[in-house]
Design an enzyme around this catalytic site. Structure first.
Site, PDB file in Angstrom:
ATOM      1  CG  HIS A 234       2.434   3.920  -4.167  1.00  0.00           C
ATOM      2  ND1 HIS A 234       2.767   5.057  -3.548  1.00  0.00           N
ATOM      3  CD2 HIS A 234       3.548   3.123  -4.143  1.00  0.00           C
ATOM      4  CE1 HIS A 234       4.014   4.957  -2.928  1.00  0.00           C
ATOM      5  NE2 HIS A 234       4.405   3.902  -3.439  1.00  0.00           N
ATOM      6  CB  CYS A 235       4.105   3.380  -9.835  1.00  0.00           C
ATOM      7  SG  CYS A 235       5.199   2.364 -10.886  1.00  0.00           S
ATOM      8  N   PRO A 236       5.386   1.454  -7.383  1.00  0.00           N
ATOM      9  CG  PRO A 236       5.480  -1.183  -7.314  1.00  0.00           C
ATOM     10  CD  PRO A 236       4.645   0.087  -7.651  1.00  0.00           C
TER      11      PRO A 236
END
Length: 310
Positions: A159-161
């Protein structure tokens, strides 16, 4: 089957309280499927701040490159060629960012572990399936649950913010393009900054920029720091993603040291699987597969009253 939660009955309300994570905007009209009428978006405050910062920094780089370095330059062709190259790469980077953020990464339907659905699978004796105890969905092979998206994601890498989304089966291609184009514009900005410093040293600073020398130096120093940071981060991420795709192994699977139980696509087969088809210039196009008609349908659906569901 993992029995942390009982199987749901048909029509059970599994969406209650889930709007804090992600929303799919626009509901289906008769004759259209829900997948063609929705836009994926994660309502995560940290992710939205990081995504906004990404756009701000790219637009800041465009401002400095265009108005501090290129427009005041005396060489017309130098300004034209570098301006066209940098702005084209910036547009491709932002388009890749949008496609990564607004594309469903491969979310498994939530709450599909019902008795009726289980009976429809016609499982053979001894056949094993898994149910996610968090989102009550039947978990496909290589799917992992994301605590931020609150969904199981097929081939979830991480998961990439910075893109406010998971990187998974359906949007990994756009994430790879995003990292590649950000690395390219960062390297280009560093090169232009070096040329600008070298040129301004030979002449008066007032002649090579429309801004005062102090303001120009501060803008260029911040741009160089930003470019170095982004170039290092995105180049490493780009290399990591390409390595994972060629080995058909996600970052989660590598960290957990999971032994592959699936048929692995090696090297070019993995690249073809992610980018869709044999090598071509379309691999570098973030607009591939984007249909104007679909966007218009979503817009019309939102005017008539939006539906929000996870």
């Amino acid at each position: 089957m993992d029995q942390h939660h009982p199987l749901l009955s048909a029509g059970a309300d599994v969406e209650t309280g889930s709007l804090g994570a992600g929303v799919m905007v626009g509901g289906p009209n008769p004759g259209h499927t829900a997948g063609n009428r929705t836009v994926w978006f994660i309502q995560d405050s940290c992710g939205m701040v990081c995504a906004t910062m990404t756009w701000f920094l790219v637009l800041y780089a465009e401002f400095v490159v265009n108005f501090v370095m290129l427009l005041p330059a005396k060489n017309f062709w130098y300004s034209l060629l570098n301006g066209a190259t940098f702005n084209s790469l910036a547009v491709l980077a932002l388009a890749s960012h949008l496609r990564t953020m607004l594309t469903d990464p491969g979310a498994v339907p939530k709450g599909n572990a019902t008795k009726e659905y289980m009976d429809s699978l016609q499982l053979k004796p001894g056949e094993v399936i898994y149910k996610c105890p968090k989102c009550c969905s039947i978990k496909p092979e290589r799917a992992h649950h994301c605590s931020i998206c609150k969904r199981c994601i097929r081939k979830m890498d991480h998961h990439c913010p910075w893109v406010n989304n998971c990187v998974g089966e359906k949007n990994q291609r756009f994430f790879v393009l995003f990292t590649m184009y950000i690395a390219l514009i960062s390297a280009h900005a560093l090169g232009l900054s070096g040329m600008h410093f070298f040129t301004c040293i030979k002449v008066q600073w007032n002649e090579c920029s429309d801004f005062s020398p102090g303001v120009s130096v501060l803008l260029l120093i911040f741009l160089c720091l930003e470019a170095i940071l982004f170039l290092t981060f995105t180049a490493v991420m780009f290399g990591t993603q390409i390595h994972s795709i060629c080995n058909d192994e996600t970052e989660i699977e590598r960290l957990k040291n999971e032994k592959p139980t699936w048929e692995r696509h090696m090297r070019w087969d993995g690249m073809k699987s992610v980018f869709g088809g044999p090598p071509s210039f379309l691999w570098c196009n973030p607009f591939t597969g984007l249909r104007l008609r679909r966007l218009l349908m979503v817009t019309q659906g939102r005017r008539g009253g939006s539906e929000f569901s996870v």
